[in-house]
Design a protein around this motif. Structure first.
Motif, PDB file in Angstrom:
ATOM      1  N   LEU A 170      -0.320  11.326  -5.503  1.00 56.88           N
ATOM      2  CA  LEU A 170       0.385  10.332  -6.313  1.00 56.88           C
ATOM      3  C   LEU A 170       1.566   9.797  -5.510  1.00 56.88           C
ATOM      4  O   LEU A 170       2.407  10.570  -5.049  1.00 56.88           O
ATOM      5  N   VAL A 171       1.600   8.489  -5.321  1.00 59.80           N
ATOM      6  CA  VAL A 171       2.704   7.845  -4.615  1.00 59.80           C
ATOM      7  C   VAL A 171       3.446   6.952  -5.599  1.00 59.80           C
ATOM      8  O   VAL A 171       2.836   6.107  -6.267  1.00 59.80           O
ATOM      9  N   ILE A 172       4.752   7.154  -5.704  1.00 62.00           N
ATOM     10  CA  ILE A 172       5.596   6.369  -6.598  1.00 62.00           C
ATOM     11  C   ILE A 172       6.433   5.417  -5.747  1.00 62.00           C
ATOM     12  O   ILE A 172       7.144   5.854  -4.840  1.00 62.00           O
ATOM     13  N   LEU A 173       6.340   4.126  -6.021  1.00 64.90           N
ATOM     14  CA  LEU A 173       7.027   3.103  -5.243  1.00 64.90           C
ATOM     15  C   LEU A 173       8.064   2.414  -6.118  1.00 64.90           C
ATOM     16  O   LEU A 173       7.721   1.790  -7.122  1.00 64.90           O
ATOM     17  N   ASP A 174       9.327   2.523  -5.727  1.00 63.32           N
ATOM     18  CA  ASP A 174      10.430   1.952  -6.497  1.00 63.32           C
ATOM     19  C   ASP A 174      10.816   0.595  -5.904  1.00 63.32           C
ATOM     20  O   ASP A 174      11.429   0.532  -4.837  1.00 63.32           O
ATOM     21  N   GLU A 175      10.428  -0.481  -6.587  1.00 60.19           N
ATOM     22  CA  GLU A 175      10.763  -1.849  -6.170  1.00 60.19           C
ATOM     23  C   GLU A 175      10.443  -2.092  -4.680  1.00 60.19           C
ATOM     24  O   GLU A 175      11.321  -2.460  -3.889  1.00 60.19           O
ATOM     25  N   PRO A 176       9.191  -1.905  -4.267  1.00 61.95           N
ATOM     26  CA  PRO A 176       8.879  -2.002  -2.833  1.00 61.95           C
ATOM     27  C   PRO A 176       9.014  -3.398  -2.248  1.00 61.95           C
ATOM     28  O   PRO A 176       9.107  -3.543  -1.031  1.00 61.95           O
ATOM     29  N   THR A 177       8.999  -4.442  -3.099  1.00 61.96           N
ATOM     30  CA  THR A 177       9.088  -5.799  -2.551  1.00 61.96           C
ATOM     31  C   THR A 177      10.462  -6.433  -2.773  1.00 61.96           C
ATOM     32  O   THR A 177      10.647  -7.614  -2.476  1.00 61.96           O
ATOM     33  N   ALA A 178      11.406  -5.657  -3.287  1.00 61.61           N
ATOM     34  CA  ALA A 178      12.745  -6.205  -3.508  1.00 61.61           C
ATOM     35  C   ALA A 178      13.350  -6.665  -2.184  1.00 61.61           C
ATOM     36  O   ALA A 178      13.271  -5.964  -1.178  1.00 61.61           O
ATOM     37  N   ALA A 179      13.911  -7.838  -2.186  1.00 64.09           N
ATOM     38  CA  ALA A 179      14.620  -8.414  -1.020  1.00 64.09           C
ATOM     39  C   ALA A 179      13.700  -8.750   0.143  1.00 64.09           C
ATOM     40  O   ALA A 179      14.170  -8.962   1.262  1.00 64.09           O
ATOM     41  N   LEU A 180      12.391  -8.820  -0.093  1.00 62.28           N
ATOM     42  CA  LEU A 180      11.462  -9.206   0.979  1.00 62.28           C
ATOM     43  C   LEU A 180      11.083 -10.674   0.840  1.00 62.28           C
ATOM     44  O   LEU A 180      11.043 -11.225  -0.260  1.00 62.28           O
ATOM     45  N   GLY A 181      10.771 -11.284   1.971  1.00 58.28           N
ATOM     46  CA  GLY A 181      10.299 -12.652   1.962  1.00 58.28           C
ATOM     47  C   GLY A 181       8.853 -12.731   1.494  1.00 58.28           C
ATOM     48  O   GLY A 181       8.206 -11.708   1.237  1.00 58.28           O
ATOM     49  N   VAL A 182       8.319 -13.940   1.403  1.00 53.89           N
ATOM     50  CA  VAL A 182       6.973 -14.146   0.866  1.00 53.89           C
ATOM     51  C   VAL A 182       5.914 -13.439   1.713  1.00 53.89           C
ATOM     52  O   VAL A 182       5.059 -12.718   1.188  1.00 53.89           O
ATOM     53  N   VAL A 188       3.126  -5.952   1.922  1.00 57.95           N
ATOM     54  CA  VAL A 188       3.383  -4.720   1.176  1.00 57.95           C
ATOM     55  C   VAL A 188       2.442  -4.609  -0.025  1.00 57.95           C
ATOM     56  O   VAL A 188       1.906  -3.533  -0.309  1.00 57.95           O
ATOM     57  N   LEU A 189       2.198  -5.710  -0.728  1.00 59.88           N
ATOM     58  CA  LEU A 189       1.293  -5.670  -1.878  1.00 59.88           C
ATOM     59  C   LEU A 189      -0.133  -5.314  -1.445  1.00 59.88           C
ATOM     60  O   LEU A 189      -0.839  -4.581  -2.146  1.00 59.88           O
ATOM     61  N   GLN A 190      -0.547  -5.838  -0.290  1.00 59.18           N
ATOM     62  CA  GLN A 190      -1.865  -5.467   0.223  1.00 59.18           C
ATOM     63  C   GLN A 190      -1.927  -3.980   0.527  1.00 59.18           C
ATOM     64  O   GLN A 190      -2.945  -3.319   0.271  1.00 59.18           O
ATOM     65  N   LEU A 191      -0.835  -3.431   1.048  1.00 57.09           N
ATOM     66  CA  LEU A 191      -0.780  -2.006   1.356  1.00 57.09           C
ATOM     67  C   LEU A 191      -0.824  -1.179   0.073  1.00 57.09           C
ATOM     68  O   LEU A 191      -1.523  -0.155   0.006  1.00 57.09           O
ATOM     69  N   VAL A 192      -0.110  -1.610  -0.954  1.00 60.32           N
ATOM     70  CA  VAL A 192      -0.134  -0.919  -2.254  1.00 60.32           C
ATOM     71  C   VAL A 192      -1.565  -0.875  -2.788  1.00 60.32           C
ATOM     72  O   VAL A 192      -2.042   0.162  -3.260  1.00 60.32           O
ATOM     73  N   ARG A 193      -2.254  -2.003  -2.694  1.00 60.15           N
ATOM     74  CA  ARG A 193      -3.624  -2.058  -3.182  1.00 60.15           C
ATOM     75  C   ARG A 193      -4.542  -1.132  -2.377  1.00 60.15           C
ATOM     76  O   ARG A 193      -5.424  -0.473  -2.934  1.00 60.15           O
ATOM     77  N   ARG A 194      -4.316  -1.067  -1.063  1.00 54.70           N
ATOM     78  CA  ARG A 194      -5.148  -0.195  -0.221  1.00 54.70           C
ATOM     79  C   ARG A 194      -4.933   1.271  -0.561  1.00 54.70           C
ATOM     80  O   ARG A 194      -5.870   2.076  -0.456  1.00 54.70           O
ATOM     81  N   LEU A 195      -3.715   1.644  -0.945  1.00 58.29           N
ATOM     82  CA  LEU A 195      -3.463   3.032  -1.344  1.00 58.29           C
ATOM     83  C   LEU A 195      -4.365   3.416  -2.518  1.00 58.29           C
ATOM     84  O   LEU A 195      -4.988   4.477  -2.522  1.00 58.29           O
ATOM     85  N   ASP A 197      -7.119   1.838  -3.501  1.00 62.72           N
ATOM     86  CA  ASP A 197      -8.526   1.737  -3.103  1.00 62.72           C
ATOM     87  C   ASP A 197      -8.972   2.958  -2.305  1.00 62.72           C
ATOM     88  O   ASP A 197     -10.159   3.280  -2.253  1.00 62.72           O
ATOM     89  N   ALA A 198      -8.001   3.647  -1.677  1.00 59.54           N
ATOM     90  CA  ALA A 198      -8.307   4.870  -0.932  1.00 59.54           C
ATOM     91  C   ALA A 198      -8.378   6.094  -1.851  1.00 59.54           C
ATOM     92  O   ALA A 198      -8.633   7.204  -1.380  1.00 59.54           O
ATOM     93  N   GLY A 199      -8.140   5.884  -3.160  1.00 56.19           N
ATOM     94  CA  GLY A 199      -8.275   6.971  -4.121  1.00 56.19           C
ATOM     95  C   GLY A 199      -6.974   7.583  -4.593  1.00 56.19           C
ATOM     96  O   GLY A 199      -6.987   8.487  -5.436  1.00 56.19           O
ATOM     97  N   LEU A 200      -5.837   7.118  -4.062  1.00 57.85           N
ATOM     98  CA  LEU A 200      -4.559   7.662  -4.518  1.00 57.85           C
ATOM     99  C   LEU A 200      -4.171   7.057  -5.861  1.00 57.85           C
ATOM    100  O   LEU A 200      -4.561   5.931  -6.192  1.00 57.85           O
ATOM    101  N   ALA A 201      -3.395   7.805  -6.618  1.00 60.84           N
ATOM    102  CA  ALA A 201      -2.768   7.250  -7.814  1.00 60.84           C
ATOM    103  C   ALA A 201      -1.436   6.643  -7.390  1.00 60.84           C
ATOM    104  O   ALA A 201      -0.714   7.234  -6.590  1.00 60.84           O
ATOM    105  N   VAL A 202      -1.131   5.459  -7.896  1.00 56.50           N
ATOM    106  CA  VAL A 202       0.092   4.760  -7.514  1.00 56.50           C
ATOM    107  C   VAL A 202       0.861   4.348  -8.767  1.00 56.50           C
ATOM    108  O   VAL A 202       0.277   3.786  -9.701  1.00 56.50           O
ATOM    109  N   ILE A 203       2.151   4.673  -8.789  1.00 57.40           N
ATOM    110  CA  ILE A 203       3.047   4.127  -9.806  1.00 57.40           C
ATOM    111  C   ILE A 203       3.928   3.100  -9.106  1.00 57.40           C
ATOM    112  O   ILE A 203       4.612   3.411  -8.132  1.00 57.40           O
TER     113      ILE A 203
END
Length: 264
Positions: A170-182, A188-195, A197-203
Motif C-alpha cells: 500500500l502506497v499513500i501519496l499526499d498531494e503528489p502533484t502539488a506545485a508541479l507544472g502540466v 506523476v499521474l502516469q506513475l500513480v496509475r502504473r503503481l 496497474d502493477a497490483g499495489l493499493a494506492v491512496i
C-alpha cells in the motif's frame, strides 16, 4: 482508468475509526476500504481529517477506537515500523529527500545495503535502476544524479520509487502533484496509475479534482471527520465530488441531512 483485474477483498479495511485530540473529535466513526490494484482518492476540505486518518494508518497516531484490518486480518498498528512491516509506505508532501545526496543514496537512506561493514554500492545501484525501470521512469539520466539537480516531477518520482523499493503493498501519496507544472503532473499521474496497474493499493490525497477523476478508481470523501461517501469514481461528476467535500452530501449520496426543527 485501469482495465486490470484486482482482488474483490480490500487490502486495508477500517471500520468505526475514532480519533480525538483533547476535546476535539477529529475522526468520527470512519469506514474506509482500499483495494489492491486500485487508486483510492481520499478527498476533503482542510480540517476534514485526511492527515489524521493517514497518519493513523501509517502508525504515527494510534486510533482511539475502531478496527484496522490488513489482508483480511485485524492488526494493531501503533508505530511506523509496524506499518512498514505490513508493507505500508507514505510519500508525504515534503518528500523528505536530501538534496546533497544522489538518487541511490536517497532511495536507501536509513536502509542501506551492506557487505560486511562496507556499503554495497553495486547492489543498491542495481536495485535502484531496476525499480525505476520497473516503474517505466525514463526522465532520470542517471541514478547518481544529485537530488538538488532534479525537477519537481523528478523529485516526486524518486520519493515514490523509494516507497515501492521495499516490497510495499500500500502506497499513500499526499498531494503528489502539488506545485508541479502540466508536463510534470502528467508524468506523476502516469506513475500513480502504473503503481495500481502493477497490483499495489494506492491512496491518493489530492485537492485537484481533475487529477482525481483522471486516475482514481474510487473516491472516499471526508467531511468534518466523517466519511461522507466512498463510491466508484466513474459514477461521480466533478460537481458531485465538490458537493461531498463542501457539504457532506450530493443529492441522495452522502451523509443524512440534519432533521429540520419543527417550530411550534
Amino acid at each position: 482508468m485501469s482495465t486490470s483485474t484486482s482482488s474483490t477483498t480490500p487490502l486495508l479495511s477500517l471500520r468505526g475509526i475514532n480519533k480525538s485530540f483533547g476535546a476535539v473529535h477529529v475522526l468520527k466513526g470512519v469506514d474506509l476500504d482500499v483495494w489492491p490494484g486500485k487508486v483510492t482518492a481520499l478527498v476533503g476540505d482542510n480540517g476534514a481529517g485526511k492527515s489524521t486518518l493517514i497518519k493513523g494508518i501509517a502508525g504515527i497516531y494510534s486510533f482511539d477506537s475502531g478496527s484496522y484490518s490488513f489482508e483480511g486480518q485485524q492488526v494493531e498498528v501503533t508505530n511506523p515500523k509496524q506499518a512498514n512491516a505490513l508493507g505500508i509506505e507514505v510519500v508525504y508532501q515534503d518528500l523528505a529527500l536530501c538534496d546533497n545526496l544522489d538518487v541511490v543514496q536517497n532511495l536507501y537512506l536509513g536502509r542501506e545495503a551492506t557487505s560486511g561493514v562496507i556499503l554495497d554500492e553495486t547492489t543498491m545501484e542495481r536495485k535502484a535502476t531496476e525499480t525505476l525501470k520497473g516503474l517505466s521512469v525514463r526522465t532520470l539520466k542517471s541514478v547518481r544524479m544529485k537530488v538538488s539537480s532534479l525537477s519537481g516531477g523528478q523529485r516526486q518520482t524518486v520519493a515514490i520509487a523509494r516507497a515501492v523499493l521495499w516490497n510495499s503493498k500500500l502506497v499513500i501519496l499526499d498531494e503528489p502533484t502539488a506545485a508541479l507544472g502540466v508536463a510534470q503532473t502528467e508524468q506523476v499521474l502516469q506513475l500513480v496509475r502504473r503503481l495500481a496497474d502493477a497490483g499495489l493499493a494506492v491512496i491518493l490525497i489530492s485537492h485537484n479534482m481533475n487529477d482525481v477523476i483522471r486516475v482514481a478508481d474510487n473516491v472516499a470523501a471526508l467531511y468534518l471527520g466523517q466519511m461522507a461517501a466512498q463510491v466508484p469514481s466513474e459514477s461521480l461528476s466533478h460537481g458531485q465530488i465538490v458537493e461531498l467535500i463542501t457539504a457532506g452530501r450530493s443529492g441522495d449520496l452522502g451523509l443524512k441531512a440534519p432533521d429540520k426543527e419543527v417550530v411550534a
